[in-house]
Write a protein that holds these residues in place. Structure first.
Motif, short mmCIF file in Angstrom:
data_model
loop_
_atom_site.label_atom_id
_atom_site.label_comp_id
_atom_site.label_asym_id
_atom_site.label_seq_id
_atom_site.Cartn_x
_atom_site.Cartn_y
_atom_site.Cartn_z
N VAL A 1 0.82 -1.20 0.00
CA VAL A 1 0.00 0.00 0.00
C VAL A 1 0.86 1.26 0.00
O VAL A 1 0.44 2.32 -0.48
N SER A 2 2.08 1.17 0.52
CA SER A 2 2.97 2.32 0.51
C SER A 2 3.58 2.55 -0.86
O SER A 2 4.22 3.58 -1.08
N ALA A 3 3.45 1.59 -1.73
CA ALA A 3 3.90 1.75 -3.11
C ALA A 3 2.76 2.06 -4.06
O ALA A 3 2.92 2.00 -5.27
N ALA A 4 1.62 2.39 -3.49
CA ALA A 4 0.44 2.64 -4.32
C ALA A 4 0.36 4.10 -4.71
O ALA A 4 0.57 5.01 -3.87
N LYS A 5 0.07 4.40 -5.97
CA LYS A 5 -0.19 5.77 -6.43
C LYS A 5 -1.69 5.95 -6.50
O LYS A 5 -2.38 5.31 -7.30
N PHE A 6 -2.21 6.82 -5.64
CA PHE A 6 -3.65 7.00 -5.54
C PHE A 6 -4.18 7.74 -6.76
O PHE A 6 -3.46 8.48 -7.45
N ASP A 7 -5.44 7.51 -7.00
CA ASP A 7 -6.13 8.30 -8.02
C ASP A 7 -6.25 9.74 -7.53
O ASP A 7 -6.22 10.02 -6.33
N PRO A 8 -6.36 10.72 -8.46
CA PRO A 8 -6.50 12.11 -8.01
C PRO A 8 -7.71 12.27 -7.11
O PRO A 8 -8.83 11.81 -7.44
N PRO A 9 -7.53 12.89 -5.94
CA PRO A 9 -8.69 13.12 -5.07
C PRO A 9 -9.58 14.23 -5.65
O PRO A 9 -9.26 14.82 -6.69
N LYS A 10 -10.65 14.53 -4.97
CA LYS A 10 -11.55 15.59 -5.42
C LYS A 10 -11.91 16.49 -4.25
O LYS A 10 -12.03 16.04 -3.11
N ILE A 11 -12.04 17.80 -4.56
CA ILE A 11 -12.44 18.80 -3.56
C ILE A 11 -13.95 18.93 -3.60
O ILE A 11 -14.53 19.25 -4.65
N LEU A 12 -14.57 18.69 -2.45
CA LEU A 12 -16.03 18.76 -2.38
C LEU A 12 -16.52 20.19 -2.28
O LEU A 12 -17.50 20.56 -2.94
N SER A 13 -15.86 21.05 -1.50
CA SER A 13 -16.29 22.44 -1.35
C SER A 13 -15.17 23.27 -0.74
O SER A 13 -14.27 22.74 -0.07
N ILE A 14 -15.21 24.61 -1.02
CA ILE A 14 -14.31 25.58 -0.40
C ILE A 14 -15.19 26.73 0.09
O ILE A 14 -15.90 27.36 -0.71
N LEU B 1 -11.51 23.51 3.36
CA LEU B 1 -11.63 22.61 2.20
C LEU B 1 -12.14 21.26 2.66
O LEU B 1 -11.55 20.64 3.57
N ARG B 2 -13.19 20.79 2.05
CA ARG B 2 -13.67 19.42 2.25
C ARG B 2 -13.30 18.61 1.02
O ARG B 2 -13.56 19.02 -0.11
N TRP B 3 -12.70 17.41 1.25
CA TRP B 3 -12.21 16.62 0.15
C TRP B 3 -12.47 15.15 0.40
O TRP B 3 -12.82 14.73 1.50
N ALA B 4 -12.24 14.31 -0.64
CA ALA B 4 -12.46 12.86 -0.54
C ALA B 4 -11.63 12.16 -1.59
O ALA B 4 -11.22 12.76 -2.61
N LEU B 5 -11.33 10.83 -1.33
CA LEU B 5 -10.63 10.01 -2.31
C LEU B 5 -11.59 9.60 -3.41
O LEU B 5 -12.82 9.73 -3.29
N SER B 6 -11.03 9.07 -4.47
CA SER B 6 -11.88 8.60 -5.57
C SER B 6 -12.68 7.38 -5.11
O SER B 6 -12.35 6.73 -4.12
N GLN B 7 -13.67 7.05 -5.87
CA GLN B 7 -14.56 5.95 -5.47
C GLN B 7 -13.85 4.60 -5.48
O GLN B 7 -14.27 3.67 -4.78
#
Length: 834
Positions: free
Chosen positions: A218-231, A243-249
């Motif tokens: 898991v430490s070698a994993a490249k995550f998908d781009p996250p998304k910003i929910l609101s500012i 900033l509220r944010w979340a990982l990809s689905q």
């Protein structure tokens, strides 16, 4: 393949020379080497042993020769032990693959046996082993590496090995030749368990392994781009956003994990992201993030990215924006004032430009600017949302105040002094402008050496825009002589750049130049026109290229022209001339020409025109006519000057003095006016003047004496005394005439006619007039005239008109001569008998 070929050759040789059955089964000799695979450059030893039943060696001695491929091995490397055994030593084997054979010597050599030898290098350890975990479905671990730097020249095999430490499981994955990457399936690893990964490589000369990589998948994993929910702005906290944010689905199952987060932000009026990035460690995706120390009332654009521990960073998320809480503007504004008019006018035109300084903060999205005569709200002369204002001020006004206003308040007014333009000296040298990069220009100038100098103002404006809001400026220190101006400079568009010196009491005269951030060839070439032609010359002119079509600074105009099947000639013109003169043209040929316009970015060729030269044209005619008129004018001027220099002589010849015919009667000759004309002064008496020379007009027609002597034929007719006198036969050079034009005679009297007759005779002078005398009111009969010699000692008498009086009537004759002294003077032309 080569080994089979050697065996076949050996069997064929045995079949020809001896027992066919034995030859088919085995060769005549056996070749043995220390190794069939050796390292390149290492020594090789080979031995050839001939079998006892070899037909070629039965009952005879055999001499053996060694060959490497098709090359003979030198004898120095061969050591013969007997007639059936031979050994060779190769000090350095440099072929990657070769066949070593032993043969019989002689003109028809026969191969007895042989062996194939291959050479190469042992494998080198793989480098840069890198593994990356993919968290999307299906989850995998992809590993890749670089092979050794040296080619082995041998068959090399790679295999990937993994070892899971918690479960002590080992996995081996064999790779196809030439493959240097492999993907480990999800079933062979655990996300949160450490595993060791390495690569093994082998060939016939040895084997080696790469450096192992120990990682948690898991430490070698490249995550998908996250998304910003609101500012959103934080209530009652100026300059802060949450900033509220979340990982990809695909990575939602990682919500509980603690991740590392980076946030980058920029304002909407800046095109580049800030270099300062906010790093947050061990945050959860379900928790919002606060960003503070931001400008008030400013819209910010934000992006984020994530990773787990030391894994690669994900790509940046999509952008989202938010606005901080508003507050009153702070800081001062940089201003630039241009004034027109002088102190003699009651009003002056003011053009005021401004921009935020480095310390200014608008603290709002909606900001307006107020220009007033006082610090308060009174005396406002301009309110605008732009960066420019034009207004009029009284000539006595020395300053105005500039303020920024938003919904939260008003900034501290910035004092702007109004200076009258001063006729100071311009900059010592022209400014030089060069492109610095795609978005900026470098401006350099020569400064002034003046104690009154306080600094410079660098102003730039797009020349294709007339709106003053596009004007930009910068204020620099007096010791500075260059500036990099940055803005939205469009390529191939012209910009005007000016440098103004600032003095303590005003603004000096500027230096201005045009510049381009990037140049290319012009979009068009001007159309050439024939202005005039004469003999062997043609003058071509053209109009200036429109500014929006130049695409750069015009360097030159080049006109190419040529005659049919003739050489091409080139004439260059400077950018500000727009005319060329083509010389030495042949008027019997037609010419073609076109123009090439050049900038620093390229050239553009115009269309071709055709022209010829007339042998004799209107221009030549006009030039000849002008030359002729000038020459004629010079002749007339010279003649006129000559005439005026001889004015009196020409006037007497062309316009003689004509006396008044009404006063031309002999009767009036002895007037008092004649006496006055002879008087030299008021106190002197008139001096007697005697006629010493007479000139008469020669007449073309000759007549008889009888017809000419009118007084003899008609003594009563005295209307033309001059003609009678001219026609006298006693006058030298006489020729008679009937002409009515005879010269007058002017009589100079020595005494008034009314006085008693004097002893001295009257003096008569000839007139220059050719007009006839008018008839007198009273006819008179001419009398005898007395001839007075020059010495006045002798006295002779001769009668011209009629019979002479008797000598005894001497007193009467004296009276006649006194009344007609002119006739007495005519006797001077008669030669003396003395």
């Amino acid at each position: 393949m080569i080994s089979t070929w050697v065996s076949v050759i050996a069997m064929l040789a045995a079949f020809v020379n001896g027992d066919r059955k034995d030859a088919v089964t085995q060769p005549c000799a056996t070749v043995q080497t220390s190794s069939s695979v050796v390292a390149l450059g290492s020594p090789v030893t080979a031995t050839c042993v001939i079998r006892d039943d070899c037909p070629l060696a039965t009952g005879q001695a055999v001499r053996i020769e060694w060959r490497l491929n098709d090359r003979s091995v030198p004898d120095s490397f061969v050591a013969n032990e007997s007639s059936r055994i031979s050994q060779v030593v190769l000090q350095s084997f440099n072929d990657t693959r070769a066949v070593l054979t032993c043969c019989t010597q002689g003109p028809s050599a026969v191969i007895l046996g042989g062996v194939e030898i291959r050479a190469g290098y042992p494998p080198s350890a793989p480098e840069n082993l890198y593994c990356l975990t993919n968290l999307t479905t299906p989850s995998t671990i992809s590993c890749r590496w670089d092979p050794g730097q040296r080619e082995t020249h041998l068959l090399t095999k790679y295999s990937l090995h993994t070892h899971i430490r918690d479960s002590n499981e080992n996995f081996t994955y064999k790779l196809l030749p030439g493959k240097h990457r492999y993907t480990i399936p999800r079933s062979d690893f655990v996300f949160f368990s450490e595993m060791e990964i390495y690569v093994k490589v082998t060939n016939e000369l040895g084997e080696t392994t790469s450096d192992p990589v120990v990682l948690e998948p898991v430490s070698a994993a490249k995550f998908d781009p996250p998304k910003i929910l609101s500012i959103q702005a934080i209530p009652r906290r100026y300059g802060c956003l949450t900033l509220r944010w979340a990982l990809s689905q695909h990575q939602t199952w990682m919500q509980a994990a603690r991740l590392n987060l980076e946030v980058r932000m920029r304002t909407t009026d800046h095109g580049q992201w800030s270099e300062q990035i906010t790093a947050l460690n061990r945050v959860r995706a379900t928790k919002s993030v606060d960003q503070c120390r931001l400008l008030h009332g400013t819209r910010y654009i934000s992006q984020i990215r994530v990773r787990y521990q030391q894994s690669p960073w994900s790509e940046w998320s999509s952008s989202q924006s938010g606005v901080t809480l508003e507050s009153a503007p702070t800081g001062r504004l940089d201003s630039w004032v241009k004034t027109s008019g002088d102190q003699m006018h009651k009003q002056r035109n003011i053009h005021l430009f401004w921009k935020p300084s480095k310390q200014f903060h608008a603290n709002s999205q909606n900001v307006s600017y107020v220009v007033s005569l006082q610090k308060g709200e009174k005396g406002q002369v301009c309110v605008t949302v732009g960066n420019y204002c034009s207004f009029q001020l009284p000539a006595k006004a020395k300053k105005v105040y500039l303020s920024a206003v938003n919904a939260a308040g008003k900034s501290t007014p910035t004092e702007v002094r109004i200076y009258t333009p001063k006729a100071h000296s311009a900059l010592l040298g022209d400014i030089v402008i060069t492109p610095y990069d795609d978005r900026s220009l470098l401006v350099r100038w020569t400064g002034l050496d003046s104690s009154a100098l306080t600094g410079y103002v660098v102003e730039w404006r797009p020349l294709l825009q007339t709106d003053p809001s596009f004007v930009g400026f910068d204020i620099v220190d007096r010791n500075q002589s260059s500036l990099i101006i940055t803005g939205s400079f469009e390529p191939y568009k012209p910009y005007g750049i000016s440098v103004y010196p600032r003095f303590k009491d005003g603004i000096g005269l500027p230096q201005t130049a045009n510049a381009y951030a990037r140049q290319k060839a012009p979009s068009m070439a001007p159309k050439m026109r024939i202005k005039k032609t004469w003999q062997s010359h043609v003058e071509l002119t053209w109009d200036e290229i429109p500014l929006d079509q130049r695409n750069g600074i015009i360097q030159s105009y080049s006109v190419f022209y040529w005659a049919q099947k003739g050489p091409v000639h080139v004439v260059n013109a400077k950018p500000d001339e727009r005319r060329v003169l083509l010389k030495d043209l042949n008027n019997r040929l037609l010419y073609d020409a076109f123009m090439m316009v050049s900038t620093l970015g390229g050239n553009y060729n115009g269309s071709v025109i055709h022209f010829g030269v007339e042998p004799f044209d209107a221009v030549a005619v006009v030039m000849i006519a002008i030359s002729s008129c000038v020459a004629l004018s010079l002749m007339v001027i010279c003649l006129a000057m000559t005439c005026f220099s001889k004015h009196k002589r020409l006037k007497m010849r062309l316009w003689p003095i004509v006396p008044d015919p009404a006063n031309s009667s002999i009767r009036k000759w002895s007037s008092e006016s004649l006496q006055e004309s002879l008087r030299t002064s008021d106190s002197e008496e008139p001096n007697p003047v005697f006629l010493t020379h007479l000139s008469f007009l020669d007449l073309h027609m000759t007549m008889t004496k009888e017809k000419d002597d009118l007084f003899l034929s008609d003594p009563e007719d005295t209307s033309d005394l001059g003609e009678s006198i001219c026609g006298s036969p006693f006058i030298p050079g006489y020729s008679g005439t009937n002409s009515d034009s005879v010269p007058y005679a002017t009589v100079i009297c020595s005494s008034p006619c009314s006085s008693p007759p004097s002893k001295d005779c009257h003096v008569y002078l000839r007139s220059e007039s050719t007009q006839p005398l008018l008839e007198t009111e009273e006819a008179f009969t001419p009398k005898c005239y007395q001839i007075i010699p020059s010495d006045r000692m002798m006295k002779r008498e001769q009668c011209f008109f009629g019979p002479c009086p008797n000598d005894e009537v001497e007193g009467e004759a004296d009276i006649v001569w006194n009344e007609f002294p002119f006739l007495r003077a005519l006797a001077m032309n008669e030669p003396h008998n003395d």
